[in-house]
Structures are given as C-alpha cells and as structure tokens.
Design a protein around this motif. Structure first.
Motif, PDB file in Angstrom:
ATOM      1  N   GLY A  60       0.716  -1.094  -0.012  1.00  0.00           N
ATOM      2  CA  GLY A  60      -0.025   0.063  -0.075  1.00  0.00           C
ATOM      3  C   GLY A  60       0.977   1.341  -0.097  1.00  0.00           C
ATOM      4  N   LYS A  61       2.033   1.183   0.689  1.00  0.00           N
ATOM      5  CA  LYS A  61       2.869   2.459   0.805  1.00  0.00           C
ATOM      6  C   LYS A  61       3.481   2.678  -0.672  1.00  0.00           C
ATOM      7  CE  LYS A  61       4.301   2.332   5.587  1.00  0.00           C
ATOM      8  NZ  LYS A  61       3.555   1.190   5.921  1.00  0.00           N
ATOM      9  N   SER A  62       4.022   1.915  -1.260  1.00  0.00           N
ATOM     10  CA  SER A  62       4.543   2.214  -2.605  1.00  0.00           C
ATOM     11  C   SER A  62       3.777   2.349  -3.530  1.00  0.00           C
ATOM     12  CB  SER A  62       5.447   0.990  -2.776  1.00  0.00           C
ATOM     13  OG  SER A  62       6.253   0.592  -1.784  1.00  0.00           O
ATOM     14  N   PHE A  63       2.615   1.625  -3.677  1.00  0.00           N
ATOM     15  CA  PHE A  63       1.588   1.790  -4.824  1.00  0.00           C
ATOM     16  C   PHE A  63       0.399   2.818  -4.397  1.00  0.00           C
ATOM     17  CE2 PHE A  63       3.541  -2.149  -5.797  1.00  0.00           C
ATOM     18  CZ  PHE A  63       3.946  -2.114  -7.146  1.00  0.00           C
ATOM     19  N   GLY A  64       0.836   3.656  -3.236  1.00  0.00           N
ATOM     20  CA  GLY A  64      -0.111   4.661  -2.952  1.00  0.00           C
ATOM     21  C   GLY A  64      -1.632   3.988  -2.620  1.00  0.00           C
ATOM     22  N   LEU A  65      -1.810   2.863  -2.319  1.00  0.00           N
ATOM     23  CA  LEU A  65      -3.125   2.285  -2.197  1.00  0.00           C
ATOM     24  C   LEU A  65      -3.208   1.675  -0.865  1.00  0.00           C
ATOM     25  CD1 LEU A  65      -3.607   0.473  -5.745  1.00  0.00           C
ATOM     26  CD2 LEU A  65      -4.632   2.664  -4.858  1.00  0.00           C
ATOM     27  N   ALA A  66      -2.938   2.214   0.316  1.00  0.00           N
ATOM     28  CA  ALA A  66      -3.016   2.063   1.577  1.00  0.00           C
ATOM     29  C   ALA A  66      -4.187   1.336   1.912  1.00  0.00           C
ATOM     30  CB  ALA A  66      -2.568   3.030   2.609  1.00  0.00           C
ATOM     31  N   GLY A  67      -5.560   1.989   1.333  1.00  0.00           N
ATOM     32  CA  GLY A  67      -6.781   1.467   1.924  1.00  0.00           C
ATOM     33  C   GLY A  67      -6.972   0.108   1.516  1.00  0.00           C
ATOM     34  N   LEU A  68      -6.185  -0.553   0.463  1.00  0.00           N
ATOM     35  CA  LEU A  68      -6.449  -1.843  -0.021  1.00  0.00           C
ATOM     36  C   LEU A  68      -6.222  -3.048   0.865  1.00  0.00           C
ATOM     37  CD1 LEU A  68      -7.156  -2.824  -3.112  1.00  0.00           C
ATOM     38  CD2 LEU A  68      -4.818  -3.285  -3.402  1.00  0.00           C
ATOM     39  N   ARG A  69      -5.149  -2.628   1.912  1.00  0.00           N
ATOM     40  CA  ARG A  69      -4.830  -3.419   3.040  1.00  0.00           C
ATOM     41  C   ARG A  69      -3.920  -4.699   2.466  1.00  0.00           C
ATOM     42  NH1 ARG A  69      -2.845  -0.902   5.259  1.00  0.00           N
ATOM     43  NH2 ARG A  69      -2.359  -1.974   6.986  1.00  0.00           N
ATOM     44  N   LEU A  70      -2.968  -4.510   1.825  1.00  0.00           N
ATOM     45  CA  LEU A  70      -2.065  -5.690   1.291  1.00  0.00           C
ATOM     46  C   LEU A  70      -0.819  -5.513   1.656  1.00  0.00           C
ATOM     47  CD1 LEU A  70      -2.185  -8.181  -0.421  1.00  0.00           C
ATOM     48  CD2 LEU A  70      -1.838  -6.685  -2.515  1.00  0.00           C
ATOM     49  N   GLY A  71       0.032  -6.426   2.211  1.00  0.00           N
ATOM     50  CA  GLY A  71       1.245  -6.571   2.342  1.00  0.00           C
ATOM     51  C   GLY A  71       1.869  -8.175   2.227  1.00  0.00           C
ATOM     52  N   PHE A  72       3.136  -8.502   2.192  1.00  0.00           N
ATOM     53  CA  PHE A  72       3.702  -9.678   2.000  1.00  0.00           C
ATOM     54  C   PHE A  72       4.921 -10.079   3.098  1.00  0.00           C
ATOM     55  CE2 PHE A  72       2.487  -7.854  -1.960  1.00  0.00           C
ATOM     56  CZ  PHE A  72       1.539  -9.198  -2.181  1.00  0.00           C
ATOM     57  N   ALA A  73       4.824 -11.208   3.591  1.00  0.00           N
ATOM     58  CA  ALA A  73       5.856 -11.618   4.581  1.00  0.00           C
ATOM     59  C   ALA A  73       6.735 -12.633   3.475  1.00  0.00           C
ATOM     60  CB  ALA A  73       5.633 -12.504   5.655  1.00  0.00           C
ATOM     61  N   ILE A  74       8.098 -12.553   3.497  1.00  0.00           N
ATOM     62  CA  ILE A  74       9.041 -13.614   2.794  1.00  0.00           C
ATOM     63  C   ILE A  74       9.580 -14.283   4.015  1.00  0.00           C
ATOM     64  CG2 ILE A  74      10.776 -13.709   1.103  1.00  0.00           C
ATOM     65  CD1 ILE A  74       9.872 -10.862   0.205  1.00  0.00           C
ATOM     66  N   ALA A  75       9.465 -15.507   3.929  1.00  0.00           N
ATOM     67  CA  ALA A  75       9.859 -16.327   5.172  1.00  0.00           C
ATOM     68  C   ALA A  75      10.372 -17.524   5.123  1.00  0.00           C
ATOM     69  CB  ALA A  75       8.997 -16.395   6.351  1.00  0.00           C
ATOM     70  N   SER A  76      11.127 -18.376   5.972  1.00  0.00           N
ATOM     71  CA  SER A  76      11.728 -19.689   5.635  1.00  0.00           C
ATOM     72  C   SER A  76      10.356 -20.552   5.970  1.00  0.00           C
ATOM     73  CB  SER A  76      12.824 -19.884   6.921  1.00  0.00           C
ATOM     74  OG  SER A  76      12.447 -19.401   8.001  1.00  0.00           O
ATOM     75  N   PRO A  77      10.462 -21.846   5.213  1.00  0.00           N
ATOM     76  CA  PRO A  77       9.248 -22.594   5.285  1.00  0.00           C
ATOM     77  C   PRO A  77       8.785 -22.870   6.647  1.00  0.00           C
ATOM     78  CG  PRO A  77      11.101 -23.647   3.876  1.00  0.00           C
ATOM     79  CD  PRO A  77      11.798 -22.551   4.546  1.00  0.00           C
ATOM     80  N   GLU A  78       9.158 -23.091   7.663  1.00  0.00           N
ATOM     81  CA  GLU A  78       8.735 -23.354   8.963  1.00  0.00           C
ATOM     82  C   GLU A  78       7.824 -22.350   9.508  1.00  0.00           C
ATOM     83  OE1 GLU A  78      12.910 -22.117  10.240  1.00  0.00           O
ATOM     84  OE2 GLU A  78      11.813 -23.189   8.567  1.00  0.00           O
ATOM     85  N   ILE A  79       8.075 -20.999   9.252  1.00  0.00           N
ATOM     86  CA  ILE A  79       7.388 -19.822   9.606  1.00  0.00           C
ATOM     87  C   ILE A  79       6.337 -19.421   8.818  1.00  0.00           C
ATOM     88  CG2 ILE A  79       7.688 -17.262   9.791  1.00  0.00           C
ATOM     89  CD1 ILE A  79      10.611 -17.687  10.765  1.00  0.00           C
ATOM     90  N   VAL A  80       6.598 -19.933   7.153  1.00  0.00           N
ATOM     91  CA  VAL A  80       5.463 -19.796   6.093  1.00  0.00           C
ATOM     92  C   VAL A  80       4.463 -20.418   6.672  1.00  0.00           C
ATOM     93  CG1 VAL A  80       4.676 -20.421   3.987  1.00  0.00           C
ATOM     94  CG2 VAL A  80       6.822 -19.158   4.285  1.00  0.00           C
ATOM     95  N   HIS A  81       4.513 -21.835   7.101  1.00  0.00           N
ATOM     96  CA  HIS A  81       3.430 -22.660   7.592  1.00  0.00           C
ATOM     97  C   HIS A  81       2.751 -22.089   8.576  1.00  0.00           C
ATOM     98  CE1 HIS A  81       1.311 -26.533   8.036  1.00  0.00           C
ATOM     99  NE2 HIS A  81       1.837 -26.498   9.575  1.00  0.00           N
ATOM    100  N   SER A  82       3.347 -21.450   9.764  1.00  0.00           N
ATOM    101  CA  SER A  82       2.778 -21.121  10.775  1.00  0.00           C
ATOM    102  C   SER A  82       2.020 -19.880  10.589  1.00  0.00           C
ATOM    103  CB  SER A  82       3.608 -20.923  11.925  1.00  0.00           C
ATOM    104  OG  SER A  82       4.301 -22.191  12.491  1.00  0.00           O
ATOM    105  N   LEU A  83       2.557 -19.012   9.938  1.00  0.00           N
ATOM    106  CA  LEU A  83       2.018 -17.679   9.319  1.00  0.00           C
ATOM    107  C   LEU A  83       0.787 -17.889   8.647  1.00  0.00           C
ATOM    108  CD1 LEU A  83       2.235 -14.753   9.840  1.00  0.00           C
ATOM    109  CD2 LEU A  83       3.857 -14.634   7.881  1.00  0.00           C
ATOM    110  N   ARG A  84       0.596 -19.049   7.669  1.00  0.00           N
ATOM    111  CA  ARG A  84      -0.582 -19.194   7.020  1.00  0.00           C
ATOM    112  C   ARG A  84      -1.653 -19.784   7.907  1.00  0.00           C
ATOM    113  NH1 ARG A  84       0.342 -18.509   1.752  1.00  0.00           N
ATOM    114  NH2 ARG A  84       2.007 -19.322   0.655  1.00  0.00           N
ATOM    115  N   ALA A  85      -1.237 -20.387   8.853  1.00  0.00           N
ATOM    116  CA  ALA A  85      -2.180 -20.911   9.823  1.00  0.00           C
ATOM    117  C   ALA A  85      -2.800 -19.917  10.839  1.00  0.00           C
ATOM    118  CB  ALA A  85      -1.638 -22.176  10.542  1.00  0.00           C
ATOM    119  N   ALA A  86      -1.898 -18.910  11.048  1.00  0.00           N
ATOM    120  CA  ALA A  86      -2.311 -17.554  12.132  1.00  0.00           C
ATOM    121  C   ALA A  86      -3.156 -16.798  11.517  1.00  0.00           C
ATOM    122  CB  ALA A  86      -1.206 -17.055  12.334  1.00  0.00           C
ATOM    123  N   LEU A  87      -3.021 -16.674   9.825  1.00  0.00           N
ATOM    124  CA  LEU A  87      -3.810 -15.840   9.037  1.00  0.00           C
ATOM    125  C   LEU A  87      -5.413 -16.300   8.672  1.00  0.00           C
ATOM    126  CD1 LEU A  87      -1.311 -14.330   6.761  1.00  0.00           C
ATOM    127  CD2 LEU A  87      -2.306 -13.300   8.575  1.00  0.00           C
ATOM    128  N   GLY A  88      -5.267 -17.810   8.808  1.00  0.00           N
ATOM    129  CA  GLY A  88      -6.681 -18.379   8.307  1.00  0.00           C
ATOM    130  C   GLY A  88      -7.182 -18.408   6.841  1.00  0.00           C
TER     131      GLY A  88
END
Length: 339
Positions: free
Chosen positions: A205-233
């Motif tokens: 949102g900051k870079s593309f000037g669309l903060a109201g869209l509510r979008l961001g990314f996490a780039i993470a090692s596999p074990e964190i990716v799995h836990s993060l997906r579960a936490a987000l639902g």
C-alpha cells in the motif's frame, strides 16, 4: 490548533503513527480544506486502478488467485518461490508474527517505527531497543527496519547476514521490515538471499499509494511460512486486493518511473524545508525527516492550515514530512511552512 489547547491531550494520537486526520479535524475544525496529509509516508501518486471483473467482488477469492499474487510478489522481490505469504497489510503480518514466533528476548534497532515494539509487547514479550546492530546478537528475536523509519538509515545486507549468523546458534529469528524498500535501498534487501529462521516484510500500500487496499507480504523460511498461513486463516486477502496487487507488482515500468519521480520530489521537498530553516536528518523518497527548534509550534501552525505532518514524542524538534500530491498541495504547504 484550538486556541489554548494543551498539546499533551492528543500527542499520543499524532506520535504513535501517521494518519490521525480525524483528530486533526476535531482540533482544527476551521482549517482550510481539503486536508493535506503529509504524516504517513504513503505514495501520493496511486497506481491506476485496473478494471475489475464483477465476480471478483461477489465471490470468495480462490486459492489459485492467491497463489498467483504470491508468485507475482516473489518475482517482484526476487524471493524464492513458495516462501511468500500475502496478508491484509504488513501491520497485520507483524502482529501475527508476534503471536507465532517464540518471543524470549526481543530487540528492535531504534529509534524506529513503534508498531513493531507494540505488537511484540502486546503478545507478552519484553522488548528492548538497541542502538547498534552489533548489540543484537544475543537475542531470540532481532528486528531491523530497512530503510529505517523515520530517518531512512539503510543497513547493508552484509550486516544483516552477519547478525543472522550470530543469532543462529541460539535459534534466534531475524525480522527485517522493508516497508519502504521499493524506492530506496532495494539492493540491500534480504529477500533474494533469505536465510533460515528469517522474515522479510514488504508493504504494497505505501509504495503503490493504495494503503486502503490493505495488502502486504511476508517472505519467510518454510517453517515460519506454514505457521503464518495458519495464523492468518482462510481468505487472508480480499479478491479486489488480489486482482490489483497481481497486476501492479508485475508493472516494473510504473515502479521505475515512480522511483525517478519521487526522487525529484524528495529533492524539491528538501529544498523547501532548507529555505525555511529546517535541517534535513534523512529519509526516503516517500518522506523526509527534518529538525528545527520550534518544530512543535510549526506542527500546530500546519494543523491550523489544514496540513498534517508527523511529530515525535521523544524528539520535540523533529517533524517527518511526506510528499505533497499535486501543485496545489505544494503551494499550500510552502505558504504554511513560511508562516
């Protein structure tokens, strides 16, 4: 500001993060309109919205579309495939990480964005601020904002990898918040060489000037990716955000042109501030941090003129200024800044 108003009554709203326009409007109901919000560091030139098919609004987003968005983010950030998780803004990802990562001793390289410390503290961690990256090797979670907010400090990738090597023997996790890296310091991004037990956060949102869209990314090692997906639902990102984000991330020509445009505008902002007696302390293409002895009085004068900058609770002589969005905003800001 309202005559005779005590600054401390609303200081927390203005200094926690930018964007407290509702408070500013309440304090200065007679200020000129429209309000000019220079407090957030969001690109004032939003990405042009594409045509969105009606079913994107009426159906739940499919897993294939989300995977396409994450693949576009991986390609954009030079990250390994399958190591990107999309979420409803980088702040939501920060708060999810605070819940899933074993906390122990948490340190943030500061002074920096307060939302990181607040998220881990709310999850029950004891969070300390480190002044030097060299002092962070004995932590369980080390957090670095790169480029830093509010001063734009860029930590070299080699220093981040060295910190990670010091954390590794104790199983420590390195989190690097690269919310402002699209236009500054991207060559030092950790995403293309991400080591194990590390996370990189990127803001859309900051870079593309669309903060109201509510979008961001996490780039993470596999074990964190799995836990993060579960936490987000399920359905962590809306269908319209997926459609817009997938297209915008692939539009490198727009990003390159915007980088040049914002570079020229940041230089213009530096010149305007200097002519009015401000000392430039740093920043990125999306904001400048400046100092002046009467910064707090200047903040109040700007609010009275319908312009919101970003003050700081622990540095009364600092203000952070975003980029005005058009010539009318530049003229109003220049006039108000000159008093």
């Amino acid at each position: 500001m309202t005559a005779g108003r005590d600054w401390t009554a609303d200081a927390e709203a203005f200094t926690y993060h930018g964007g407290a326009l509702d408070v500013a409007r309440r304090l200065a109901p007679g200020a000129p309109k429209p309000w000019i919000d220079l407090s957030t560091g969001i690109n004032p030139h939003p990405y042009p919205l594409p045509e969105i098919a009606p079913e994107v609004w009426s159906r739940l987003p499919g897993s294939g579309a989300l995977a396409e968005l994450e693949a576009a983010a991986a390609a954009r950030y030079g990250a390994p495939a399958g190591m990107v998780v999309a979420g409803p803004g980088s702040q939501a990802l920060i708060q999810a990480l605070a819940r899933i990562i074993p906390r122990g001793a948490v340190g943030v390289l500061g002074p920096t964005y307060g939302g990181l410390k607040a998220a881990f503290a709310a999850a029950g961690a004891q969070v300390d601020e480190a002044k030097r990256i060299e002092d962070m090797g004995d932590l369980d979670v080390a957090i670095v904002v790169n480029p830093n907010n509010p001063d734009g400090r860029i930590t070299p990738r080699a220093d981040l990898l060295q910190l990670h090597r010091r954390l590794a023997p104790r199983g420590g996790v390195l989190i690097v918040d690269e919310a402002f890296a699209d236009f500054d310091g991207e060559s030092e991004s950790l995403a293309p060489v991400l080591p194990g037990k590390a996370v990189v956060l990127r803001s859309f949102g900051k870079s593309f000037g669309l903060a109201g869209l509510r979008l961001g990314f996490a780039i993470a090692s596999p074990e964190i990716v799995h836990s993060l997906r579960a936490a987000l639902g399920p359905w962590p990102v809306s269908g319209p955000a997926i459609a817009i984000g997938t297209r915008a991330l692939a539009d490198l020509a727009w990003t390159d042109a915007m980088r040049d445009r914002l570079g020229a505008e940041a230089a213009r902002l530096d010149g305007l501030l200097k002519r009015n007696g401000w000392r430039i302390l740093g920043g990125t293409r999306l904001f400048r941090l400046a100092a002046k002895a009467d910064a707090r009085a200047a903040f109040e004068r700007l609010v009275a003129a319908g312009i919101l900058a970003r003050p700081f609770a622990d540095a009364a002589d600092w203000l952070r200024f975003g980029i005005p969005g058009d010539e009318s905003a530049w003229r109003r800001f220049a006039g108000a800044l000159a008093g």
